[in-house]
Design a protein around this motif. Sequence first.
Motif, mmCIF file in Angstrom:
data_model
loop_
_atom_site.group_PDB
_atom_site.id
_atom_site.type_symbol
_atom_site.label_atom_id
_atom_site.label_comp_id
_atom_site.label_asym_id
_atom_site.label_seq_id
_atom_site.Cartn_x
_atom_site.Cartn_y
_atom_site.Cartn_z
ATOM 1 N N TYR A 1 51.679 35.313 37.857
ATOM 2 C CA TYR A 1 52.092 35.311 36.454
ATOM 3 C C TYR A 1 53.575 35.002 36.364
ATOM 4 O O TYR A 1 54.331 35.233 37.306
ATOM 5 C CB TYR A 1 51.793 36.669 35.812
ATOM 6 N N ASP A 2 53.981 34.506 35.192
ATOM 7 C CA ASP A 2 55.389 34.174 34.970
ATOM 8 C C ASP A 2 56.216 35.367 34.515
ATOM 9 O O ASP A 2 57.431 35.296 34.495
ATOM 10 C CB ASP A 2 55.516 33.048 33.933
ATOM 11 N N ASN A 3 55.539 36.451 34.106
ATOM 12 C CA ASN A 3 56.300 37.608 33.670
ATOM 13 C C ASN A 3 55.620 38.897 34.122
ATOM 14 O O ASN A 3 54.411 38.939 34.333
ATOM 15 C CB ASN A 3 56.524 37.594 32.154
ATOM 16 N N GLU A 4 56.422 39.935 34.274
ATOM 17 C CA GLU A 4 55.919 41.189 34.822
ATOM 18 C C GLU A 4 54.931 41.909 33.913
ATOM 19 O O GLU A 4 53.946 42.464 34.410
ATOM 20 C CB GLU A 4 57.088 42.107 35.172
ATOM 21 N N PRO A 5 55.123 41.928 32.574
ATOM 22 C CA PRO A 5 54.142 42.632 31.734
ATOM 23 C C PRO A 5 52.720 42.077 31.856
ATOM 24 O O PRO A 5 51.756 42.847 31.915
ATOM 25 C CB PRO A 5 54.685 42.462 30.318
ATOM 26 N N GLU A 6 52.565 40.766 31.919
ATOM 27 C CA GLU A 6 51.229 40.175 32.089
ATOM 28 C C GLU A 6 50.663 40.523 33.464
ATOM 29 O O GLU A 6 49.475 40.824 33.594
ATOM 30 C CB GLU A 6 51.285 38.657 31.917
ATOM 31 N N ALA A 7 51.505 40.474 34.480
ATOM 32 C CA ALA A 7 51.057 40.809 35.830
ATOM 33 C C ALA A 7 50.630 42.270 35.907
ATOM 34 O O ALA A 7 49.598 42.595 36.505
ATOM 35 C CB ALA A 7 52.168 40.520 36.833
ATOM 36 N N GLN A 8 51.393 43.163 35.284
ATOM 37 C CA GLN A 8 51.051 44.581 35.312
ATOM 38 C C GLN A 8 49.763 44.846 34.544
ATOM 39 O O GLN A 8 48.940 45.666 34.959
ATOM 40 C CB GLN A 8 52.192 45.430 34.755
ATOM 41 N N ALA A 9 49.552 44.142 33.442
ATOM 42 C CA ALA A 9 48.314 44.307 32.676
ATOM 43 C C ALA A 9 47.107 43.915 33.528
ATOM 44 O O ALA A 9 46.069 44.593 33.501
ATOM 45 C CB ALA A 9 48.368 43.465 31.401
ATOM 46 N N LYS A 10 47.226 42.834 34.312
ATOM 47 C CA LYS A 10 46.126 42.411 35.184
ATOM 48 C C LYS A 10 45.911 43.430 36.297
ATOM 49 O O LYS A 10 44.765 43.764 36.636
ATOM 50 C CB LYS A 10 46.404 41.023 35.782
ATOM 51 N N ALA A 11 46.987 43.950 36.882
ATOM 52 C CA ALA A 11 46.854 44.966 37.930
ATOM 53 C C ALA A 11 46.161 46.208 37.385
ATOM 54 O O ALA A 11 45.281 46.781 38.035
ATOM 55 C CB ALA A 11 48.228 45.320 38.501
ATOM 56 N N ASP A 12 46.518 46.618 36.171
ATOM 57 C CA ASP A 12 45.879 47.783 35.540
ATOM 58 C C ASP A 12 44.390 47.522 35.298
ATOM 59 O O ASP A 12 43.548 48.394 35.519
ATOM 60 C CB ASP A 12 46.571 48.127 34.223
ATOM 61 N N GLU A 13 44.063 46.303 34.836
ATOM 62 C CA GLU A 13 42.665 45.925 34.596
ATOM 63 C C GLU A 13 41.853 45.970 35.889
ATOM 64 O O GLU A 13 40.750 46.520 35.934
ATOM 65 C CB GLU A 13 42.621 44.520 33.994
ATOM 66 N N LEU A 14 42.402 45.397 36.955
ATOM 67 C CA LEU A 14 41.705 45.381 38.236
ATOM 68 C C LEU A 14 41.520 46.790 38.793
ATOM 69 O O LEU A 14 40.456 47.136 39.300
ATOM 70 C CB LEU A 14 42.471 44.520 39.241
ATOM 71 N N GLN A 15 42.548 47.608 38.677
ATOM 72 C CA GLN A 15 42.467 48.967 39.195
ATOM 73 C C GLN A 15 41.430 49.784 38.437
ATOM 74 O O GLN A 15 40.657 50.536 39.028
ATOM 75 C CB GLN A 15 43.839 49.637 39.117
ATOM 76 N N ALA A 16 41.369 49.621 37.115
ATOM 77 C CA ALA A 16 40.394 50.362 36.304
ATOM 78 C C ALA A 16 38.962 49.949 36.638
ATOM 79 O O ALA A 16 38.041 50.761 36.559
ATOM 80 C CB ALA A 16 40.681 50.137 34.822
ATOM 81 N N ALA A 17 38.773 48.688 37.033
ATOM 82 C CA ALA A 17 37.426 48.183 37.325
ATOM 83 C C ALA A 17 37.022 48.369 38.785
ATOM 84 O O ALA A 17 35.884 48.096 39.146
ATOM 85 C CB ALA A 17 37.350 46.697 36.962
ATOM 86 N N ASP A 18 37.928 48.849 39.636
ATOM 87 C CA ASP A 18 37.648 48.964 41.069
ATOM 88 C C ASP A 18 37.024 50.326 41.377
ATOM 89 O O ASP A 18 37.680 51.355 41.272
ATOM 90 C CB ASP A 18 38.947 48.799 41.854
ATOM 91 N N PRO A 19 35.754 50.344 41.777
ATOM 92 C CA PRO A 19 35.070 51.619 42.031
ATOM 93 C C PRO A 19 35.515 52.309 43.325
ATOM 94 O O PRO A 19 35.169 53.458 43.561
ATOM 95 C CB PRO A 19 33.597 51.227 42.116
ATOM 96 N N THR A 20 36.299 51.626 44.165
ATOM 97 C CA THR A 20 36.706 52.206 45.444
ATOM 98 C C THR A 20 37.928 53.100 45.332
ATOM 99 O O THR A 20 38.286 53.780 46.294
ATOM 100 C CB THR A 20 37.023 51.106 46.475
ATOM 101 N N GLY A 21 38.597 53.071 44.175
ATOM 102 C CA GLY A 21 39.825 53.850 44.029
ATOM 103 C C GLY A 21 41.040 53.157 44.612
ATOM 104 O O GLY A 21 42.110 53.741 44.729
ATOM 105 N N ARG A 22 40.880 51.894 44.962
ATOM 106 C CA ARG A 22 41.991 51.109 45.499
ATOM 107 C C ARG A 22 43.116 51.039 44.472
ATOM 108 O O ARG A 22 42.880 50.970 43.275
ATOM 109 C CB ARG A 22 41.488 49.697 45.825
ATOM 110 N N LEU A 23 44.357 51.054 44.949
ATOM 111 C CA LEU A 23 45.513 50.948 44.066
ATOM 112 C C LEU A 23 46.001 49.501 44.031
ATOM 113 O O LEU A 23 45.951 48.799 45.028
ATOM 114 C CB LEU A 23 46.645 51.860 44.555
#
Length: 72
Positions: A24-46
């Motif tokens: 991503y070109d900016n940190e807020p968009e990148a952080q939003a994607k990281a939050d989305e992936l973490q919420a959807a990950d059933p393994t508890g991965r960070l």
Amino acid sequence: MQFIPGNDQIWVARLTPEDPIYQYDNEPEAQAKADELQAADPTGRLYRVSQLEAEAPTEETPVETPTEEIPE
């Protein structure tokens, strides 16, 4: 990647070659994607956001060299 004695955390960009690397070109968009992936990950991965350093080309990331067309 660096090994630090006594530190049991390992951060990777992807687990398999098929996993996408999101950029991503900016940190807020990148952080939003990281939050989305973490919420959807059933393994508890960070997930975390980090800035990529320029990397040297490899067979997987070739650099395209522009070619100059010479008129005939």
